[in-house]
Each structure stands twice: as structure tokens, then as C-alpha cells.
Design an enzyme around this catalytic site. Structure first.
Site, PDB file in Angstrom:
ATOM      1  N   GLY A  63      -0.517   4.801  14.878  1.00  0.00           N
ATOM      2  CA  GLY A  63      -1.562   5.806  14.807  1.00  0.00           C
ATOM      3  C   GLY A  63      -1.421   6.703  13.592  1.00  0.00           C
ATOM      4  N   GLY A  64      -2.569   7.165  13.088  1.00  0.00           N
ATOM      5  CA  GLY A  64      -2.580   8.080  11.958  1.00  0.00           C
ATOM      6  C   GLY A  64      -3.527   7.622  10.873  1.00  0.00           C
TER       7      GLY A  64
ATOM      8  N   ASN B 191       4.757   0.605   2.138  1.00  0.00           N
ATOM      9  CA  ASN B 191       5.293   0.413   0.795  1.00  0.00           C
ATOM     10  C   ASN B 191       5.011   1.623  -0.086  1.00  0.00           C
ATOM     11  OD1 ASN B 191       2.824  -0.396  -1.237  1.00  0.00           O
ATOM     12  ND2 ASN B 191       2.393  -1.079   0.857  1.00  0.00           N
ATOM     13  N   HIS B 192       4.000   2.425   0.280  1.00  0.00           N
ATOM     14  CA  HIS B 192       3.648   3.589  -0.532  1.00  0.00           C
ATOM     15  C   HIS B 192       4.689   4.704  -0.432  1.00  0.00           C
ATOM     16  CE1 HIS B 192      -0.154   1.919  -1.776  1.00  0.00           C
ATOM     17  NE2 HIS B 192      -0.349   1.533  -0.529  1.00  0.00           N
TER      18      HIS B 192
ATOM     19  N   TYR C 249      -0.247  10.298   0.922  1.00  0.00           N
ATOM     20  CA  TYR C 249      -0.082   9.348   2.035  1.00  0.00           C
ATOM     21  C   TYR C 249       1.344   8.802   2.048  1.00  0.00           C
ATOM     22  CZ  TYR C 249      -0.405   4.894   4.542  1.00  0.00           C
ATOM     23  OH  TYR C 249      -0.184   3.836   5.389  1.00  0.00           O
TER      24      TYR C 249
ATOM     25  N   SER D 188       1.097  -5.257   2.929  1.00  0.00           N
ATOM     26  CA  SER D 188      -0.355  -5.319   3.108  1.00  0.00           C
ATOM     27  C   SER D 188      -0.634  -6.276   4.245  1.00  0.00           C
ATOM     28  CB  SER D 188      -1.043  -5.808   1.827  1.00  0.00           C
ATOM     29  OG  SER D 188      -0.742  -4.965   0.735  1.00  0.00           O
TER      30      SER D 188
ATOM     31  N   ARG E 229      -1.508  -7.858  -6.576  1.00  0.00           N
ATOM     32  CA  ARG E 229      -0.396  -7.049  -6.068  1.00  0.00           C
ATOM     33  C   ARG E 229      -0.036  -7.463  -4.654  1.00  0.00           C
ATOM     34  NH1 ARG E 229      -0.598  -2.413  -3.025  1.00  0.00           N
ATOM     35  NH2 ARG E 229       1.296  -1.158  -3.005  1.00  0.00           N
TER      36      ARG E 229
END
Length: 266
Positions: A74-75, A114-115, A142, A171, A180
Site C-alpha cells: 500500500g501507498g 529500486n528508486h 518517492y 519493474s 532500463r
């Protein structure tokens, strides 16, 4: 056969929808929570649909009752205003972890990203790829929210002995969308395989794992995930002919230069 109840927050989101049919087991009840509408059960599913927000402590306390494990999806799933990311992704994670602690839930899987490490240079760790526990180098607000999620998970393991696994998901889509993602793609089937490994660990620990498939162009190390039994069966390379181009130097690619705080695609 004993029954196990697994709470999935964000069950109406993209990853939640992909995982739902893949996590059905005869001995498992899925408790599905979201602020958005959740599709009704289909024949063969054992689900409990619970409307609620991760920002509401009372809702989370109720949702965590009689739960054996939590998969926290969630989020907000993309860059957004700092205030919203703080309230939903950071405070929301603390709320669900505190509710889990109060209810005695022993195991939580947190969907990081990954961010959280987007400013890592792809080649800095050599041919083995970036290790899963690379220090956070977020590329967006984020990404900061996901780094904070990981820190909260570490705190709740160290303080309270909770088994916490943070998945730095690459992803997770049916197919990669650009060059990417050829290196960071996590197939829905592999995502479910990885989640099952997280749910089956026997010793309480704090872990950070890369959530990726066995991609030919992989730039991150699968070692930490393989250590808990994960074996990817998919590879993004079969989509490569449709996605020409070269890999970026930074893990976050274009997200390292996009304006901060502006909602957009992830």
C-alpha cells in the site's frame, strides 16, 4: 492442515492485482486491503476484503488481527508531493508496522523500490552487480520514502524481533516498457516466487533483497534473494528486440533528473 492468513495492503494496486491469483493456496486466506475498490472473490479464492487506509491506525489495528504475515504494497507508487509521500508512504508504513507489532504479527514483507538506490552507478559494484544492501541513494522524494520504509523495517526487527524483508522491486509488470527495465524487470510469476520465499523463511531477520528476474542484462545482484531460496525462471531479454537503446549509467535512469515532487509515471 493449519490455515494461514496473509494481509495484503494495496491489494487493488498494479502489483497487488498481479499477485492476488498467484498467491492462492489451499491453506491460505488472503485478507485484501485498499482504499480503492477490490474485485470480489472468484470461485476457488479464499479471500477477505477489507476497505481501509494505511494512514488510519484503527483500520490497520483491525486488519492485523489474526494475521500470520503482511505483504505491505500500500501507498503511493510514484513521485508525488512531499507531504503526501510523508503521510502515506512513511507514516503509513510506521502505522502498519506498529499495528503488526501490537497484534503480534511475526512477519512483514515491505515493498521497497529500486528508486531507493537510484543514484547508484550501475558499474560501481563490478560484474556481480549492485548488492541488495547497497546504502540508499534515492533518486526522488518517492525514493526517499522507500529508503525510510527500509529504515523503519530495520527498527522494528531490531527492537521487536519482527521478521522483516524489504524488496527493492525493479519493474513488476507483465512486460518491460523500456531498455532500463530490461535490466530491472520482475515478472509477475517471479514476484510471486520471491514473495513465497519471504513467507517461508524460518529465522527472524532483517533483509534487503533486489526484486528482479534473472535478466540477461541484470545490473543488481540476486545473491541475497537466492540465499532464501528464490530462483527466477524468467528473463526480460525475450522483449529486447522491441526495446532498443542503451542502459543508463545510473540505476534510476531518467528519474535522476525529473523534477522533484511532481506526480508522474514510475
Amino acid at each position: 492442515m493449519p490455515e494461514h492468513r496473509v494481509l495484503i495492503t494495496g491489494a487493488a494496486g498494479a502489483v497487488g492485482k498481479l499477485l492476488r491469483p498467484r498467491l492462492i493456496r489451499d491453506d491460505r486466506i488472503l485478507r485484501l486491503l485498499d482504499v480503492q475498490p477490490i474485485a470480489a472473490a472468484v470461485p476457488g479464492e479464499r479471500v477477505e476484503i477489507v476497505p481501509g487506509s494505511v494512514t488510519d491506525p484503527a483500520s490497520m489495528t483491525a486488519a492485523c488481527r489474526d494475521v500470520d504475515a503482511i505483504i505491505h504494497l500500500g501507498g503511493l507508487s510514484r513521485e508525488d508531493d512531499w507531504e503526501r509521500l510523508l503521510a502515506i508512504n512513511i507514516d503509513g508504513t510506521r502505522t502498519i508496522l506498529e499495528a503488526a507489532r501490537t497484534a503480534g504479527v511475526p512477519r512483514v514483507v515491505l515493498a521497497s523500490s529500486n528508486h531507493a538506490a537510484g543514484f547508484r552507478h550501475i558499474g560501481e559494484a563490478g560484474p556481480g552487480g549492485l548488492p541488495a544492501d547497497s546504502n540508499p541513494r534515492p533518486d526522488t522524494y518517492y525514493g526517499v520514502s522507500k529508503a525510510a520504509m527500509e529504515a523503519l523495517g530495520s527498527l522494528y526487527h531490531s527492537r521487536f524481533g519482527m521478521d522483516v524483508t524489504c524488496l527493492r522491486i525493479g519493474s513488476c509488470f507483465e512486460r518491460p516498457a523500456d531498455v532500463r527495465q530490461l535490466s530491472l524487470w520482475l515478472s509477475p510469476d517471479d514476484c510471486a516466487r520471491l514473495i513465497e520465499c519471504c513467507l517461508a523463511t524460518t529465522e527472524p531477520a532483517y533483509r534487503v533483497l533486489w526484486g528482479v528476474s534473472a535478466n540477461t542484462r541484470a545490473v543488481v545482484s540476486p545473491g541475497a534473494a537466492e540465499a532464501i531460496g528464490y530462483k527466477s525462471l524468467d528473463d526480460a531479454e525475450r522483449f529486447a528486440a522491441d526495446l532498443p537503446g542503451t542502459l543508463p549509467d545510473l540505476l534510476g535512469g531518467e528519474f535522476c533528473t525529473t523534477p522533484l515532487g511532481r506526480p508522474g509515471p514510475m
